[in-house]
Write an enzyme that holds these catalytic residues in place. Sequence first.
Site, PDB file in Angstrom:
ATOM      1  N   LYS A  22       1.027  -8.811  -8.068  1.00 43.00           N
ATOM      2  CA  LYS A  22       2.407  -8.433  -7.728  1.00 43.00           C
ATOM      3  C   LYS A  22       2.686  -8.643  -6.246  1.00 43.00           C
ATOM      4  O   LYS A  22       3.743  -9.154  -5.862  1.00 43.00           O
ATOM      5  CB  LYS A  22       2.638  -6.972  -8.102  1.00 43.00           C
ATOM      6  CG  LYS A  22       3.925  -6.378  -7.568  1.00 43.00           C
ATOM      7  CD  LYS A  22       4.035  -4.893  -7.830  1.00 43.00           C
ATOM      8  CE  LYS A  22       3.265  -4.031  -6.864  1.00 43.00           C
ATOM      9  NZ  LYS A  22       4.003  -3.696  -5.623  1.00 43.00           N
ATOM     10  N   ARG A 125       6.513   3.246   6.504  1.00 43.06           N
ATOM     11  CA  ARG A 125       6.157   1.834   6.599  1.00 43.06           C
ATOM     12  C   ARG A 125       7.298   1.154   7.336  1.00 43.06           C
ATOM     13  O   ARG A 125       8.134   0.486   6.740  1.00 43.06           O
ATOM     14  CB  ARG A 125       5.930   1.247   5.194  1.00 43.06           C
ATOM     15  CG  ARG A 125       4.719   1.863   4.517  1.00 43.06           C
ATOM     16  CD  ARG A 125       4.369   1.187   3.222  1.00 43.06           C
ATOM     17  NE  ARG A 125       5.191   1.683   2.131  1.00 43.06           N
ATOM     18  CZ  ARG A 125       4.973   1.359   0.858  1.00 43.06           C
ATOM     19  NH1 ARG A 125       3.988   0.564   0.540  1.00 43.06           N
ATOM     20  NH2 ARG A 125       5.744   1.829  -0.089  1.00 43.06           N
ATOM     21  N   ASP A 308      -4.944   0.582  -1.086  1.00 47.27           N
ATOM     22  CA  ASP A 308      -4.462   0.582  -2.464  1.00 47.27           C
ATOM     23  C   ASP A 308      -5.557   0.894  -3.482  1.00 47.27           C
ATOM     24  O   ASP A 308      -5.269   1.009  -4.675  1.00 47.27           O
ATOM     25  CB  ASP A 308      -3.821  -0.770  -2.806  1.00 47.27           C
ATOM     26  CG  ASP A 308      -2.386  -0.874  -2.328  1.00 47.27           C
ATOM     27  OD1 ASP A 308      -1.848   0.135  -1.836  1.00 47.27           O
ATOM     28  OD2 ASP A 308      -1.793  -1.960  -2.447  1.00 47.27           O
ATOM     29  N   ARG A 400       5.582  -0.310 -12.276  1.00 43.86           N
ATOM     30  CA  ARG A 400       5.981  -1.138 -11.134  1.00 43.86           C
ATOM     31  C   ARG A 400       4.909  -2.173 -10.799  1.00 43.86           C
ATOM     32  O   ARG A 400       5.231  -3.240 -10.267  1.00 43.86           O
ATOM     33  CB  ARG A 400       6.225  -0.266  -9.899  1.00 43.86           C
ATOM     34  CG  ARG A 400       7.525   0.521  -9.912  1.00 43.86           C
ATOM     35  CD  ARG A 400       7.762   1.190  -8.560  1.00 43.86           C
ATOM     36  NE  ARG A 400       7.569   0.246  -7.486  1.00 43.86           N
ATOM     37  CZ  ARG A 400       6.756   0.436  -6.454  1.00 43.86           C
ATOM     38  NH1 ARG A 400       6.060   1.561  -6.343  1.00 43.86           N
ATOM     39  NH2 ARG A 400       6.632  -0.481  -5.522  1.00 43.86           N
TER      40      ARG A 400
END
Length: 426
Positions: A22, A125, A308, A400
């Site tokens: 992604k 961010r 992540d 997502r």
Amino acid sequence: MDKFVIRGGNPLLGTIKISGAKNSALPCMAAAILTEDEVILENIPQVHDIETERKLLESMGAQVELGYGRAQHRTSIQCAVLSDPVAKYEIVKTMRASSLVLGPLIARTGMARVAMPGGCAIGGRPIDLHIKGLEAMGATITQEHGYLEARADRLKGTHIVFDKITVTGTEDLLMAATLAEGESLFENCAREPEVTDLAALLNAMGAQIEGAGTSVIRIKGVAKLHGARHRINPDRIEAGTFLIAGAITGGDLNVDCCNPEHLGALLGKLEQCGVKLEIGKENVRVHSGGKLQAVDISTEEYPGFPTDMQAQFMALLTQAEGTSVVTENIFENRFMHVGELNRMGANISVSGRTATIRGGAQLQSAAVMCSDLRASAALVLAALVADGESILDRVYHMDRGYERMEEKLRGVGAQIRRMGEVFGKK
């Protein structure tokens, strides 16, 4: 809202194929803005963020076709006319990657109006590095009513030293520089495989980029880019998540269609933890061995341990013997999964950016809440070994970034199903 219902206790056995990344696909889709010609992207994951990006591009006037049937993981994008170069808030409010259209829009059309981005609530961010870089390239940028508006007759090549390593900042300015007048030199760049993947597409479109994947990137601007065909990298975070799924359940799982070279830091920590791995060219097999051992991890920019993967690895450490310390150096609010893991019987305490995990606890089933994309994955992993049936709420976060996670897990023996709610009824 959909929920996952997971009954723990089954070791995962078999093969899982990894989808496209992604975080590579989104900037590559944005790169199609830079040319009037057709850009064809293969190995596109079927996740919600991709659908959001499609809507965003179409709202600007692009023609986007997401494949179906045998071509279901391919998309063709043609931005022949960008009639409305605006990234509208109602489209991008759930997706951080919306900022990636800022650079290519101003480079191609001379103006851009982009809503301040959304995405997971895992900490600040800031987009200030994007703004600072574009202003150095000659853009005039104003901010009002939640939108950034940028204008430039033509961007100029420049020398940029990033104040801090930023993946989206590197990608956004890299795209802008491809059509800038003259040469650009970027230092302290992000080195993630997703940056390298984007640069490969841009070069296939006629850009002149050297050094992608290192901290120094040189770009010689060109007057025009053309169409290209490009295959998206496999998703290293999805691959890592399923490797941990195999390890935490004591299974024998082959994670296929991945790139082990992108997983170095994770694979090293798994081996330190006592996980047995067999590493091939495009696959990694994880299988049960002895007891898991506590290890410490500290998240860093690539090639360090990825932020992540922090939540998922923490789930694994709840099953390891001894005490582990996890330090989160990238985002300041990325321990929201800790409370939910503790609800399942984990013993985790947090002080600032450090979490201490006292492992070896038998996790218990519970009703838990998903707070962001990777926290959702951590709760799935915990539920796979918990005693009883767990219910995970708000799994739209999962959708997502993970393609059909429940189907992939069910295919290797997990007891997991999706339960939808319509108008408050199950």
